[in-house]
Motif scaffolding. Structure first.
Motif, PDB file in Angstrom:
ATOM      1  N   GLN A  52      17.393  89.298 -23.148  1.00  0.00           N
ATOM      2  CA  GLN A  52      16.932  89.804 -24.440  1.00  0.00           C
ATOM      3  C   GLN A  52      15.763  88.975 -24.976  1.00  0.00           C
ATOM      4  O   GLN A  52      14.766  89.534 -25.440  1.00  0.00           O
ATOM      5  CB  GLN A  52      18.087  89.783 -25.453  1.00  0.00           C
ATOM      6  N   LEU A  53      15.893  87.675 -24.900  1.00  0.00           N
ATOM      7  CA  LEU A  53      14.853  86.787 -25.424  1.00  0.00           C
ATOM      8  C   LEU A  53      13.550  86.951 -24.651  1.00  0.00           C
ATOM      9  O   LEU A  53      12.462  86.989 -25.243  1.00  0.00           O
ATOM     10  CB  LEU A  53      15.335  85.335 -25.375  1.00  0.00           C
ATOM     11  N   ASN A 107      22.865  90.624 -30.085  1.00  0.00           N
ATOM     12  CA  ASN A 107      21.495  90.681 -29.594  1.00  0.00           C
ATOM     13  C   ASN A 107      20.712  89.533 -30.212  1.00  0.00           C
ATOM     14  O   ASN A 107      20.462  89.515 -31.417  1.00  0.00           O
ATOM     15  CB  ASN A 107      20.849  92.024 -29.948  1.00  0.00           C
ATOM     16  N   VAL A 108      20.333  88.570 -29.389  1.00  0.00           N
ATOM     17  CA  VAL A 108      19.689  87.363 -29.899  1.00  0.00           C
ATOM     18  C   VAL A 108      18.329  87.661 -30.544  1.00  0.00           C
ATOM     19  O   VAL A 108      17.931  86.977 -31.487  1.00  0.00           O
ATOM     20  CB  VAL A 108      19.596  86.276 -28.799  1.00  0.00           C
ATOM     21  N   CYS A 109      17.635  88.692 -30.087  1.00  0.00           N
ATOM     22  CA  CYS A 109      16.361  89.068 -30.708  1.00  0.00           C
ATOM     23  C   CYS A 109      16.593  89.546 -32.136  1.00  0.00           C
ATOM     24  O   CYS A 109      15.842  89.190 -33.050  1.00  0.00           O
ATOM     25  CB  CYS A 109      15.650  90.152 -29.895  1.00  0.00           C
ATOM     26  N   SER A 110      17.636  90.340 -32.329  1.00  0.00           N
ATOM     27  CA  SER A 110      17.984  90.819 -33.674  1.00  0.00           C
ATOM     28  C   SER A 110      18.402  89.659 -34.566  1.00  0.00           C
ATOM     29  O   SER A 110      18.034  89.602 -35.735  1.00  0.00           O
ATOM     30  CB  SER A 110      19.115  91.838 -33.600  1.00  0.00           C
ATOM     31  N   LEU A 159      22.980  77.572 -26.070  1.00  0.00           N
ATOM     32  CA  LEU A 159      23.409  77.149 -27.407  1.00  0.00           C
ATOM     33  C   LEU A 159      23.859  78.335 -28.248  1.00  0.00           C
ATOM     34  O   LEU A 159      24.911  78.295 -28.888  1.00  0.00           O
ATOM     35  CB  LEU A 159      22.258  76.422 -28.122  1.00  0.00           C
ATOM     36  N   MET A 160      23.063  79.399 -28.219  1.00  0.00           N
ATOM     37  CA  MET A 160      23.377  80.577 -29.029  1.00  0.00           C
ATOM     38  C   MET A 160      24.625  81.286 -28.506  1.00  0.00           C
ATOM     39  O   MET A 160      25.419  81.812 -29.292  1.00  0.00           O
ATOM     40  CB  MET A 160      22.180  81.519 -29.066  1.00  0.00           C
ATOM     41  N   ALA A 161      24.822  81.301 -27.196  1.00  0.00           N
ATOM     42  CA  ALA A 161      26.019  81.928 -26.627  1.00  0.00           C
ATOM     43  C   ALA A 161      27.274  81.164 -27.043  1.00  0.00           C
ATOM     44  O   ALA A 161      28.290  81.775 -27.400  1.00  0.00           O
ATOM     45  CB  ALA A 161      25.917  82.005 -25.103  1.00  0.00           C
ATOM     46  N   ILE A 162      27.212  79.854 -27.019  1.00  0.00           N
ATOM     47  CA  ILE A 162      28.367  79.054 -27.444  1.00  0.00           C
ATOM     48  C   ILE A 162      28.663  79.320 -28.916  1.00  0.00           C
ATOM     49  O   ILE A 162      29.810  79.575 -29.296  1.00  0.00           O
ATOM     50  CB  ILE A 162      28.142  77.554 -27.164  1.00  0.00           C
TER      51      ILE A 162
END
Length: 192
Positions: free
Chosen positions: A183-184, A26-29, A55-58
């Motif tokens: 999520q973002l 979870n990118v927010c977390s 970027l975050m997924a990679i």
């Protein structure tokens, strides 16, 4: 005395930020636990014109947000540690040669693969090169990941076509990027 305390405090903060987030899916977390990562990701996104979520997924799929991630070490005869299959290291799983190209291109030899800000900037830089050289859209996480994994030459020669597992994995990266986007958007709305 003050200088020693300051150095100790800085090292302690560095060690804390190297701990992977508890809820990395979870990118927010992730950004809640590591607020400085959000600013680093935003900066890299603006600099290289690649969405934060790509970027975050990679990074999530490359290292699970582990600072000192390395490929697994095979064991010879089950007892002798053998050579790793790659020089990939850090958050971005950047190989020695490609990292060296990045340091040269950005004119900054002091960057480190186990530093989040440097690693996210590396991923963004590489994706930007992929956009330019391979004409991949900035938000096409699947194709950007294939180029990231196979290299630009491998992508041009479609080496991934012989690796069905890699195509499925790239689809997971794209799905994660889409989930991170939702999520973002949600957490930005909640925090106003």
């Amino acid at each position: 005395m003050f200088k020693h305390l300051l150095i100790s405090f800085t090292l302690l903060l560095s060690a804390c930020s190297a701990i992977p987030p508890k809820t990395s899916h979870n990118v927010c977390s992730v950004f809640s636990e590591q607020p400085e990562w959000y600013y680093a990701a935003e900066l890299a996104s603006r600099r290289w014109k690649v969405p934060v979520t790509v970027l975050m997924a990679i990074m999530y799929h490359e290292s699970g947000f582990v600072a000192d991630a390395k490929p697994p070490r095979p064991w010879l005869l089950g007892i002798i540690p053998w050579f790793r299959s790659s020089s990939a290291y850090g958050y971005a799983q950047a190989k020695d040669e490609t990292w060296s190209d990045y340091l040269t291109a950005t004119h900054n030899p002091d960057k480190d693969r186990d530093d989040f800000a440097d690693a996210i900037d590396f991923i963004a830089w590489y994706c930007r090169l992929s956009q330019r050289k391979l004409k991949i859209a900035e938000n096409d996480a699947k194709r950007l990941y294939l180029a990231y994994h196979e290299g630009h030459s491998g992508y041009l020669h479609k080496t991934f076509m012989r690796k069905p597992w890699l195509i499925r994995y790239a689809e997971k990266v794209a799905t994660t990027s889409t989930q991170f986007q939702h999520q973002l958007t949600t957490c930005k709305l909640q925090t106003g």
